[in-house]
Design a protein around this motif. Structure first.
Motif, PDB file in Angstrom:
ATOM      1  N   HIS B  58       0.824  -1.208   0.000  1.00 32.11           N
ATOM      2  CA  HIS B  58       0.000   0.000   0.000  1.00 32.11           C
ATOM      3  C   HIS B  58       0.860   1.261   0.000  1.00 32.11           C
ATOM      4  CE1 HIS B  58      -3.393  -2.573   1.067  1.00 32.11           C
ATOM      5  NE2 HIS B  58      -4.126  -1.586   0.601  1.00 32.11           N
ATOM      6  N   ILE B  59       2.033   1.168   0.643  1.00 26.42           N
ATOM      7  CA  ILE B  59       2.878   2.360   0.779  1.00 26.42           C
ATOM      8  C   ILE B  59       3.420   2.783  -0.580  1.00 26.42           C
ATOM      9  CG2 ILE B  59       4.968   3.259   1.892  1.00 26.42           C
ATOM     10  CD1 ILE B  59       4.416   1.249   4.143  1.00 26.42           C
ATOM     11  N   ASN B  60       3.574   1.799  -1.495  1.00 26.66           N
ATOM     12  CA  ASN B  60       4.142   2.064  -2.807  1.00 26.66           C
ATOM     13  C   ASN B  60       3.059   2.248  -3.873  1.00 26.66           C
ATOM     14  OD1 ASN B  60       5.666   0.976  -5.412  1.00 26.66           O
ATOM     15  ND2 ASN B  60       7.170   1.649  -3.928  1.00 26.66           N
ATOM     16  N   ALA B  61       1.814   2.322  -3.462  1.00 32.20           N
ATOM     17  CA  ALA B  61       0.680   2.456  -4.382  1.00 32.20           C
ATOM     18  C   ALA B  61       0.549   1.266  -5.334  1.00 32.20           C
ATOM     19  CB  ALA B  61       0.731   3.757  -5.179  1.00 32.20           C
ATOM     20  N   LEU B  62       1.151   0.125  -4.970  1.00 37.52           N
ATOM     21  CA  LEU B  62       0.932  -1.081  -5.774  1.00 37.52           C
ATOM     22  C   LEU B  62      -0.466  -1.606  -5.471  1.00 37.52           C
ATOM     23  CD1 LEU B  62       4.366  -2.890  -5.411  1.00 37.52           C
ATOM     24  CD2 LEU B  62       3.407  -1.953  -7.499  1.00 37.52           C
ATOM     25  N   LEU B  63      -0.909  -1.356  -4.249  1.00 38.60           N
ATOM     26  CA  LEU B  63      -2.284  -1.660  -3.872  1.00 38.60           C
ATOM     27  C   LEU B  63      -2.904  -0.373  -3.340  1.00 38.60           C
ATOM     28  CD1 LEU B  63      -1.872  -5.027  -1.915  1.00 38.60           C
ATOM     29  CD2 LEU B  63      -2.636  -4.729  -4.260  1.00 38.60           C
ATOM     30  N   VAL B  64      -4.178  -0.213  -3.584  1.00 38.65           N
ATOM     31  CA  VAL B  64      -4.870   0.974  -3.088  1.00 38.65           C
ATOM     32  C   VAL B  64      -5.905   0.480  -2.081  1.00 38.65           C
ATOM     33  CG1 VAL B  64      -6.347   2.894  -3.737  1.00 38.65           C
ATOM     34  CG2 VAL B  64      -4.491   2.194  -5.242  1.00 38.65           C
ATOM     35  N   PRO B  65      -5.976   1.106  -0.903  1.00 41.34           N
ATOM     36  CA  PRO B  65      -6.864   0.581   0.147  1.00 41.34           C
ATOM     37  C   PRO B  65      -8.328   0.643  -0.265  1.00 41.34           C
ATOM     38  CG  PRO B  65      -5.983   2.729   0.751  1.00 41.34           C
ATOM     39  CD  PRO B  65      -5.238   2.287  -0.451  1.00 41.34           C
ATOM     40  N   GLU B  66      -9.093  -0.346   0.218  1.00 40.62           N
ATOM     41  CA  GLU B  66     -10.533  -0.331  -0.049  1.00 40.62           C
ATOM     42  C   GLU B  66     -11.236   0.625   0.902  1.00 40.62           C
ATOM     43  OE1 GLU B  66     -11.065  -4.491   0.113  1.00 40.62           O
ATOM     44  OE2 GLU B  66     -10.407  -4.644  -1.969  1.00 40.62           O
ATOM     45  N   GLU B  67     -10.749   0.634   2.140  1.00 42.57           N
ATOM     46  CA  GLU B  67     -11.254   1.611   3.105  1.00 42.57           C
ATOM     47  C   GLU B  67     -10.062   2.299   3.725  1.00 42.57           C
ATOM     48  OE1 GLU B  67     -13.925  -0.095   6.043  1.00 42.57           O
ATOM     49  OE2 GLU B  67     -14.770  -1.309   4.413  1.00 42.57           O
ATOM     50  N   GLY B  68     -10.256   3.530   4.145  1.00 39.79           N
ATOM     51  CA  GLY B  68      -9.166   4.269   4.758  1.00 39.79           C
ATOM     52  C   GLY B  68      -8.284   4.903   3.710  1.00 39.79           C
ATOM     53  N   SER B  69      -7.153   5.483   4.142  1.00 39.76           N
ATOM     54  CA  SER B  69      -6.295   6.155   3.178  1.00 39.76           C
ATOM     55  C   SER B  69      -4.825   5.980   3.549  1.00 39.76           C
ATOM     56  CB  SER B  69      -6.644   7.648   3.130  1.00 39.76           C
ATOM     57  OG  SER B  69      -6.338   8.225   4.378  1.00 39.76           O
ATOM     58  N   VAL B  70      -3.979   6.068   2.535  1.00 37.79           N
ATOM     59  CA  VAL B  70      -2.536   6.054   2.756  1.00 37.79           C
ATOM     60  C   VAL B  70      -1.979   7.343   2.166  1.00 37.79           C
ATOM     61  CG1 VAL B  70      -0.369   4.869   2.291  1.00 37.79           C
ATOM     62  CG2 VAL B  70      -2.447   3.542   2.597  1.00 37.79           C
ATOM     63  N   ILE B  71      -1.333   8.149   3.000  1.00 39.34           N
ATOM     64  CA  ILE B  71      -0.758   9.405   2.529  1.00 39.34           C
ATOM     65  C   ILE B  71       0.761   9.276   2.590  1.00 39.34           C
ATOM     66  CG2 ILE B  71      -0.710  11.910   2.810  1.00 39.34           C
ATOM     67  CD1 ILE B  71      -3.536  10.998   2.474  1.00 39.34           C
ATOM     68  N   VAL B  72       1.431   9.411   1.433  1.00 40.19           N
ATOM     69  CA  VAL B  72       2.883   9.341   1.384  1.00 40.19           C
ATOM     70  C   VAL B  72       3.419  10.728   1.052  1.00 40.19           C
ATOM     71  CG1 VAL B  72       4.874   8.308   0.246  1.00 40.19           C
ATOM     72  CG2 VAL B  72       2.846   6.938   0.665  1.00 40.19           C
ATOM     73  N   ASP B  73       4.134  11.320   1.972  1.00 40.97           N
ATOM     74  CA  ASP B  73       4.717  12.648   1.770  1.00 40.97           C
ATOM     75  C   ASP B  73       3.673  13.635   1.230  1.00 40.97           C
ATOM     76  OD1 ASP B  73       6.808  14.369   2.013  1.00 40.97           O
ATOM     77  OD2 ASP B  73       7.648  13.965   0.021  1.00 40.97           O
ATOM     78  N   GLY B  74       2.495  13.599   1.833  1.00 37.61           N
ATOM     79  CA  GLY B  74       1.452  14.542   1.449  1.00 37.61           C
ATOM     80  C   GLY B  74       0.629  14.140   0.233  1.00 37.61           C
ATOM     81  N   MET B  75       0.963  12.966  -0.390  1.00 42.15           N
ATOM     82  CA  MET B  75       0.219  12.545  -1.585  1.00 42.15           C
ATOM     83  C   MET B  75      -0.650  11.336  -1.244  1.00 42.15           C
ATOM     84  SD  MET B  75       3.312  12.801  -4.350  1.00 42.15           S
ATOM     85  CE  MET B  75       4.533  12.027  -3.302  1.00 42.15           C
ATOM     86  N   ASP B  76      -1.895  11.368  -1.672  1.00 47.98           N
ATOM     87  CA  ASP B  76      -2.805  10.257  -1.422  1.00 47.98           C
ATOM     88  C   ASP B  76      -2.571   9.172  -2.480  1.00 47.98           C
ATOM     89  OD1 ASP B  76      -4.906   8.540  -1.016  1.00 47.98           O
ATOM     90  OD2 ASP B  76      -6.319  10.139  -0.505  1.00 47.98           O
TER      91      ASP B  76
END
Lengths: 266, 285
Positions: B58-76
């Motif tokens: 999820h951290i590398n945007a290889l997977l995108v969460p179904e619920e919730g969010s992952v923000i990496v350095d200010g980018m969703d």
């Protein structure tokens, strides 16, 4: 056992031929192959053979190494010659049982043999002096114009270079699977050809499964490193023509002219 | 606001039969929240199937969460336009060294990332040299990856990620297929990146010895974070770790047994040196 194939593998040494741009070598090989099929003329073959010999000398690849590389195709070569000799009608010079050997047959076989040998050695010359990476790179650039007709040129080149990278890995894997099955009593040696082929099926299934798994992993690793096709991509080792390439093209033009002249007037 | 902000992420794998009907749902990650500050060294522990690798992807945007969010350095990560810059910010090193090397020569593999990013040729060469030197693989730059050992291949993979100049690197069980020597090489390289280059490291592993250098440890079980804290606090709860089918480092285990047997030893102890000093101290009394 699977690794003894030397046909067409890169031979590392320093030479003028190694340094040429892969595009030059690809075009050169193509011209050479065409020249072999233009005339059925002994003088043309002698001239083509001496041109190849000159290339071998420049490339600093030991001639014995080149000849050793022919080993895997010798069977094919002998077989073709043999058939040509047997089935060409004409003036009989030798009869054995019900088979007639004709003068035309012998001649045809000799021409065919020379043509095939030069053909294989000529293309070997290219793969021996060019690394697979440079070769795919050159191919990508040469096929560049085909992008206009929507041919996925970059993707084809990428697939080729990945395939080349995984050949040794998959060979190791095949070896491992075969050994694992031998240890459990599998038999790959005995029986006729059909039985032998059948015994390879249990090797192929796990090999395919593992290849798919590797492909999946690799695709993920490529994506993780920002791969998104050929668009906006720069190159670490861009191809550049140099003066030597110009010279090589000139030599190629001279060669082709000579072949045409010899073929027409000798 | 940290460099990585994982907010109540849930991800499910849906198994389907041949007709496309849903056969079953596996919740790989279940409402995980996790915050990493820039420059931190984080370890995520858990046995197989605990969801730690799914979380890492999820951290590398290889997977995108179904619920919730992952923000990496200010980018969703859900924002598709940002995918490439997220992948450049958060690099990833995978488990199998053979399946992540793309180039046929070491230096070409390291150049692959910058090529994709559209870095000019001259700068690619600079980046390749610099990152190969960082992991100590510069002498091997002309070699075929097939001729390297497992640890060396993983170091090449690390160099390939560094060449993209990431702020954060996720290591997804980088040592699982290596021998002890290779394992040490890789962990040393990861720690050096954290110390010297100040790159945020997220190390996913099931080797406890590798986690002791982390600033913080998260323990995952069945898709949730069940324990977190500094190595000292996490590893001092030996019984709890064992209930999650995890071990503690050998040294810690020894100290734990000694303490249970009534020896007045300090606890927890994480490194061999610490144990040695403590035993000498006890011996003197």
């Amino acid at each position: 056992m699977l690794r003894d194939i030397t046909l067409g593998q890169y031979y590392e040494t320093k030479s003028k031929l190694h340094e040429l741009d892969p595009r030059t070598k690809l075009v050169g090989t193509l011209i050479y192959l065409i020249s072999l099929f233009m005339f059925t003329n002994a003088y043309v073959y002698i001239f083509a053979a001496s041109f190849l010999l000159l290339c071998v000398l420049i490339s600093r690849i030991p001639p014995t190494y080149m000849i050793k590389g022919m080993k895997p195709v010798i069977f094919l070569l002998v077989f073709t010659l043999f058939l040509n000799m047997l089935f060409t009608p004409g003036e009989v010079i030798f009869t054995f049982w019900k088979i007639n050997i004709t003068k035309e047959g012998v001649k045809q076989a000799l021409y065919m043999g020379a043509r095939l040998t030069l053909l294989i050695m000529g293309s070997n010359m290219m793969t021996l002096t060019t690394t697979p990476t440079r070769l795919t790179n050159g191919l990508e650039r040469l096929m560049g114009p085909l992008k206009l007709i929507k041919l996925p040129v970059h993707e084809i080149a990428m697939m080729m270079s990945i395939a080349l990278r995984f050949i040794p890995i998959l060979m190791d894997e095949t070896d491992r699977i075969m050994k694992a099955q031998l240890a459990r009593g599998a038999d790959f040696e005995s029986g006729n050809l059909i039985k032998k082929a059948k015994s390879l099926v249990p090797v192929l299934v796990p090999l395919f499964i593992s290849a798919f798994r590797r492909a999946n992993d690799l695709a993920m690793a490529m994506e993780a490193r920002c791969y998104h096709g050929g668009k906006g991509r720069t190159q670490m080792k861009p191809l550049k023509y140099r003066p030597a390439d110009l010279l090589a093209y000139l030599v190629l033009i001279l060669y082709m002219t000579a072949v045409v002249l010899i073929g027409k007037y000798l | 606001m940290g460099i990585i902000d994982i907010n109540k992420v849930t991800y499910e794998y849906i198994r389907r039969d041949e007709d496309g009907n849903v056969e079953g749902i596996t919740t790989a990650v279940n409402g995980v929240s996790l915050n990493v500050k820039a420059g931190e060294f984080i370890a995520i522990l858990g046995h197989n199937g605990s969801g730690k690798s799914t979380l890492a992807k999820h951290i590398n945007a290889l997977l995108v969460p179904e619920e919730g969010s992952v923000i990496v350095d200010g980018m969703d990560t859900a924002d598709e336009d940002k995918t490439l810059s997220i992948r450049q910010t958060a690099g990833m090193v995978f488990q199998n060294p053979d399946n992540q090397i793309i180039g046929q020569i070491v230096e070409e593999d390291v150049g692959f990332g910058p090529e994709n990013m559209g870095v000019p040729t001259k700068e690619i060469w600079e980046r390749v040299e610099e990152s190969l030197r960082t992991v100590g693989m510069y002498e091997y730059r002309k070699k075929s990856p097939n001729k390297l050992s497992g640890g060396q291949k993983q170091r090449v993979s690390i160099a390939s990620v560094i060449a993209m100049h990431p702020k954060c690197i996720v290591f997804d069980e980088p040592t699982a297929m290596l021998d002890p020597k290779g394992r040490r090489e890789v962990i040393r390289a990861a720690r050096a990146l954290n110390d010297v280059e100040n790159i945020t490291i997220i190390l996913i592993t099931h080797y406890m010895e590798e986690a002791i250098y982390a600033d913080r440890i998260f323990v995952m079980e069945e898709g949730s974070v069940v324990m977190q804290g500094t190595p000292e606090t996490v590893f001092s709860q030996v019984d709890m770790l064992k209930s999650y089918r995890l071990d503690v480092p050998e040294v810690t285990e020894l100290a734990w047994e000694l303490k249970k047997a009534g020896v007045p030893i300090k606890f927890p102890i994480l490194t061999r040196e610490e144990l040695k000093e403590e035993l000498i101290r006890l011996g003197k009394r």
